[in-house]
Design a protein around this motif. Structure first.
Motif, PDB file in Angstrom:
ATOM      1  N   GLY A  33     118.515  22.771  16.838  1.00 32.72           N
ATOM      2  CA  GLY A  33     118.426  21.835  15.720  1.00 32.72           C
ATOM      3  C   GLY A  33     117.277  22.153  14.786  1.00 32.72           C
ATOM      4  N   VAL A  34     116.111  22.468  15.340  1.00 31.92           N
ATOM      5  CA  VAL A  34     114.961  22.811  14.501  1.00 31.92           C
ATOM      6  C   VAL A  34     115.241  24.081  13.702  1.00 31.92           C
ATOM      7  CG1 VAL A  34     112.546  23.562  14.579  1.00 31.92           C
ATOM      8  CG2 VAL A  34     113.279  21.619  15.944  1.00 31.92           C
ATOM      9  N   VAL A  35     115.820  25.080  14.359  1.00 34.05           N
ATOM     10  CA  VAL A  35     116.167  26.327  13.670  1.00 34.05           C
ATOM     11  C   VAL A  35     117.200  26.047  12.576  1.00 34.05           C
ATOM     12  CG1 VAL A  35     117.270  28.582  13.977  1.00 34.05           C
ATOM     13  CG2 VAL A  35     115.538  27.830  15.584  1.00 34.05           C
ATOM     14  N   GLY A  36     118.163  25.166  12.863  1.00 40.68           N
ATOM     15  CA  GLY A  36     119.169  24.810  11.868  1.00 40.68           C
ATOM     16  C   GLY A  36     118.568  24.091  10.668  1.00 40.68           C
ATOM     17  N   ALA A  74     119.767  18.345  12.071  1.00 37.12           N
ATOM     18  CA  ALA A  74     119.191  17.011  12.267  1.00 37.12           C
ATOM     19  C   ALA A  74     119.933  16.237  13.353  1.00 37.12           C
ATOM     20  CB  ALA A  74     119.221  16.230  10.950  1.00 37.12           C
ATOM     21  N   VAL A  75     121.254  16.321  13.356  1.00 37.15           N
ATOM     22  CA  VAL A  75     122.037  15.642  14.394  1.00 37.15           C
ATOM     23  C   VAL A  75     121.771  16.279  15.759  1.00 37.15           C
ATOM     24  CG1 VAL A  75     124.384  15.139  15.183  1.00 37.15           C
ATOM     25  CG2 VAL A  75     123.806  14.861  12.780  1.00 37.15           C
ATOM     26  N   ALA A  93     128.396  14.378  22.926  1.00 37.49           N
ATOM     27  CA  ALA A  93     127.922  14.679  21.574  1.00 37.49           C
ATOM     28  C   ALA A  93     127.225  16.033  21.523  1.00 37.49           C
ATOM     29  CB  ALA A  93     126.979  13.576  21.094  1.00 37.49           C
ATOM     30  N   GLY A  94     126.518  16.396  22.596  1.00 40.38           N
ATOM     31  CA  GLY A  94     125.858  17.695  22.649  1.00 40.38           C
ATOM     32  C   GLY A  94     126.843  18.849  22.610  1.00 40.38           C
ATOM     33  N   VAL A  95     127.920  18.725  23.365  1.00 49.70           N
ATOM     34  CA  VAL A  95     128.960  19.760  23.337  1.00 49.70           C
ATOM     35  C   VAL A  95     129.611  19.810  21.959  1.00 49.70           C
ATOM     36  CG1 VAL A  95     131.215  20.428  24.286  1.00 49.70           C
ATOM     37  CG2 VAL A  95     129.389  19.693  25.821  1.00 49.70           C
ATOM     38  N   ALA A  96     129.876  18.645  21.383  1.00 54.08           N
ATOM     39  CA  ALA A  96     130.536  18.599  20.072  1.00 54.08           C
ATOM     40  C   ALA A  96     129.647  19.197  18.976  1.00 54.08           C
ATOM     41  CB  ALA A  96     130.903  17.151  19.722  1.00 54.08           C
TER      42      ALA A  96
END
Length: 139
Positions: A33-36, A74-75, A93-96
């Motif tokens: 997420g941070v990299v994204g 962010a998500v 949600a993590g897999v999705a």
């Protein structure tokens, strides 16, 4: 000479593995997420590290890709915090979100190949870690 023998308890061992894999997935999803988010900010600012490929089938504006990666990042960060509580909604949600990150990274592969491959690999590990743990082993 008496030796004490402690029986092997597979339940506690599998619970330790399950807890470890869930924490691994939480950390990896947080890093993803941070990299994204950073990738999204760079793309929105139209940084010069991105390539331009005029004949790519899935061509979006670089700013559009930036907003997509920023939102997914962010998500992913928010979901990674939910994984520390080991809740089922966070695992699903993590897999999705990891699957969506894989798709977005694949589609934006020509713009920044090295980072896209890194994101695909990290998200693949997150999906694996969240899918291999059985719900009964976590608690």
């Amino acid at each position: 000479m008496a030796t004490t023998h402690t029986p092997h308890r597979s339940g506690s061992t599998s619970a330790m593995w399950a807890g470890g894999l869930t924490v691994f997935a939480a950390v990896m999803l947080g890093i993803t997420g941070v990299v994204g988010v950073f990738r999204g900010i760079m793309a929105i600012a139209e940084d010069d590290v991105f390539l331009t490929t005029p004949n790519y089938v899935f061509q979006f504006d670089l700013t559009g890709w930036g907003w997509i990666h920023l939102a997914l990042g962010a998500v992913a960060i928010l979901v990674s915090f939910g994984l520390y509580k080991v809740s089922m909604w966070a695992r699903v949600a993590g897999v999705a979100i990891a699957a969506l990150v894989v798709i977005a990274s694949f589609l934006s592969l020509p713009y920044y190949p090295a980072w896209s491959i890194l994101m695909i690999a990290m998200s693949g590990f997150v999906i694996w870690a969240l899918c291999v743990v059985k719900p009964d082993d976590v608690r």
